[in-house]
Design an enzyme around this catalytic site. Structure first.
Site, mmCIF file in Angstrom:
data_model
loop_
_atom_site.group_PDB
_atom_site.id
_atom_site.type_symbol
_atom_site.label_atom_id
_atom_site.label_comp_id
_atom_site.label_asym_id
_atom_site.label_seq_id
_atom_site.Cartn_x
_atom_site.Cartn_y
_atom_site.Cartn_z
ATOM 1 N N LYS A 115 -18.070 -0.656 -11.073
ATOM 2 C CA LYS A 115 -17.380 0.628 -11.004
ATOM 3 C C LYS A 115 -17.120 1.169 -12.390
ATOM 4 O O LYS A 115 -16.648 0.401 -13.224
ATOM 5 C CB LYS A 115 -16.045 0.389 -10.288
ATOM 6 N N LYS A 127 -15.071 -3.700 -13.553
ATOM 7 C CA LYS A 127 -14.458 -2.373 -13.525
ATOM 8 C C LYS A 127 -14.194 -1.938 -14.958
ATOM 9 O O LYS A 127 -13.459 -2.593 -15.696
ATOM 10 C CB LYS A 127 -13.156 -2.422 -12.732
HETATM 11 C C1 PBG Z 1 -6.714 1.483 -9.409
HETATM 12 C C2 PBG Z 1 -7.902 2.288 -9.044
HETATM 13 C C3 PBG Z 1 -8.426 3.368 -9.770
HETATM 14 C C4 PBG Z 1 -9.527 3.818 -9.032
HETATM 15 C C5 PBG Z 1 -9.639 3.015 -7.913
HETATM 16 N N1 PBG Z 1 -8.640 2.053 -7.951
HETATM 17 C C6 PBG Z 1 -7.943 4.063 -10.958
HETATM 18 C C7 PBG Z 1 -7.813 3.372 -12.251
HETATM 19 O O1 PBG Z 1 -8.243 2.243 -12.454
HETATM 20 O O2 PBG Z 1 -7.228 3.999 -13.127
HETATM 21 C C8 PBG Z 1 -10.406 4.968 -9.425
HETATM 22 C C9 PBG Z 1 -11.267 5.502 -8.360
HETATM 23 C C10 PBG Z 1 -11.894 6.808 -8.664
HETATM 24 O O3 PBG Z 1 -11.828 7.345 -9.782
HETATM 25 O O4 PBG Z 1 -12.482 7.371 -7.730
HETATM 26 N N2 PBG Z 1 -5.880 1.286 -8.294
#
Ligand code: PBG
Length: 326
Positions: free
Chosen positions: A251, A197
């Site tokens: 992601k 991520k």
């Molecule tokens: C954190 C989380 C995020 C997203 C999914 N889980 C945000 C982040 O890491 O700041 C982002 C998903 C998206 O942008 O569609 N709980």
């Protein structure tokens, strides 16, 4: 003499379909959904046209519609009352937290018709908006956060989640959660690790969706990955698999097709990709101006993500695409 004419295989729709290498099937799409405490009706998210913060009732209706459209799953995010947030984010793990009530409601409504997943992270529940608890210097404390994730994941499994998705990028999160789930009799609950991520600017609209703002102009670069790196992502994936992840995720998706493709070459477990809020918003913004055909671009993008190697795609387009494909 042989003439090489690849166009022979493009002559009719049936021919093109016959030789098609990649297909987007609703069964491999997962719709992320938001449920918010204290709402009396669904609330639109301006930066994500067509996406809403749900009430428990509208969430139930969305679950039925998603199941009817043949989707593979739902990924639930909870938005608590502001007054319930604290530095530890402990409201998330309450059996009555909005996310846990949402999970229970969806399972009650659709049972096993699709796979119900929970985002296992603290940012929605903390007052400072970080994905973990902070130490005395204001930095995210990895090991203290693991203890919270464990309680959160067990509460989600208790509420009916069939998959938990630790998304906070803490080291050791998968192992800690796997051990706890097993100890609590949740051996059958699977872990989808947000293994690679990135600290992406594409999460912007999501922060509107969950009403999260990181305190003091902070960011997540101390725990999410630098988007300049790919080998590091493969290491993260290997580690999560060694810790017991059942599925791994990359992601965001579209700018990371190289990461997906390299991960695909290396792992045989199900590989997921998350087409995130900013990716969704860009398609909508251009389509609204009439600059692109939104449905066509969405299908092309999701197909490309599958072509790169993803088995499943989390996307805000999931139900709409499934309905278009049907
Ligand atoms: C954190 C989380 C995020 C997203 C999914 N889980 C945000 C982040 O890491 O700041 C982002 C998903 C998206 O942008 O569609 N709980």
């Amino acid at each position: 003499m042989t003439t090489i004419r690849p166009r022979r295989l493009r002559t009719t729709a049936a021919m093109r379909s016959l030789v098609r290498e990649t297909r987007v099937s609703p069964a491999q799409l997962v719709l992320p959904v938001f449920v918010r405490d204290g709402l009396s009706e669904p609330s639109a998210i301006e930066s994500m046209p067509g996406v809403v913060q749900h009430t428990l009732d509208s969430l139930r209706r969305e679950a039925v519609r998603a199941a009817r459209a043949g989707l593979g799953g739902l990924m639930l995010f909870g938005v608590p009352l502001d007054s319930d947030k604290d530095a530890a984010g402990s409201c998330g793990e309450e059996p009555g937290s909005i996310l846990n009530r949402g999970l229970a409601a969806v399972r009650a409504e659709v049972g096993d018709a699709l796979v119900v997943m929970a985002d296992t992270c603290l940012d929605e529940f903390t007052s400072h908006g970080h994905c973990g608890v902070l130490d005395a210097k204001g930095r995210v404390d990895n090991d203290a956060t693991l203890a919270s994730y464990v309680r959160l994941a067990v509460s989600q499994a208790d509420a009916g989640a069939q998959v938990v998705g630790p998304s906070g990028m803490m080291d050791g999160q998968v192992l800690a959660i796997r051990d706890a789930l097993d100890e609590e009799g949740h051996e059958e609950v699977a872990i989808l690790a947000y293994a690679a991520k990135y600290a992406s600017a594409l999460y912007g609209p999501f922060r509107d969706a969950v009403d999260v703002e990181i305190a003091d102009g902070g960011d997540r670069r101390a725990y999410q990955q630098d988007w300049r790196n790919v080998r590091e992502a493969l290491e993260e994936i290997r580690e999560d698999l060694a810790e017991g992840a059942d599925m791994v995720m990359v992601k965001p998706a579209l700018p990371y097709l190289d990461v997906l493709s390299r991960a695909r070459a290396e792992v045989d477990v199900p590989l997921a990709a998350y087409h995130v809020s900013g990716e969704y918003a860009m398609v909508h913004a251009a389509a609204e101006r009439g600059w692109i055909d939104g449905d066509a671009v969405a299908l092309e993008q999701i197909s490309a993500i599958k072509r790169a190697g993803a088995d499943m795609v989390l996307t805000y387009f999931a139900r709409h695409l499934a309905e278009v494909l049907q």
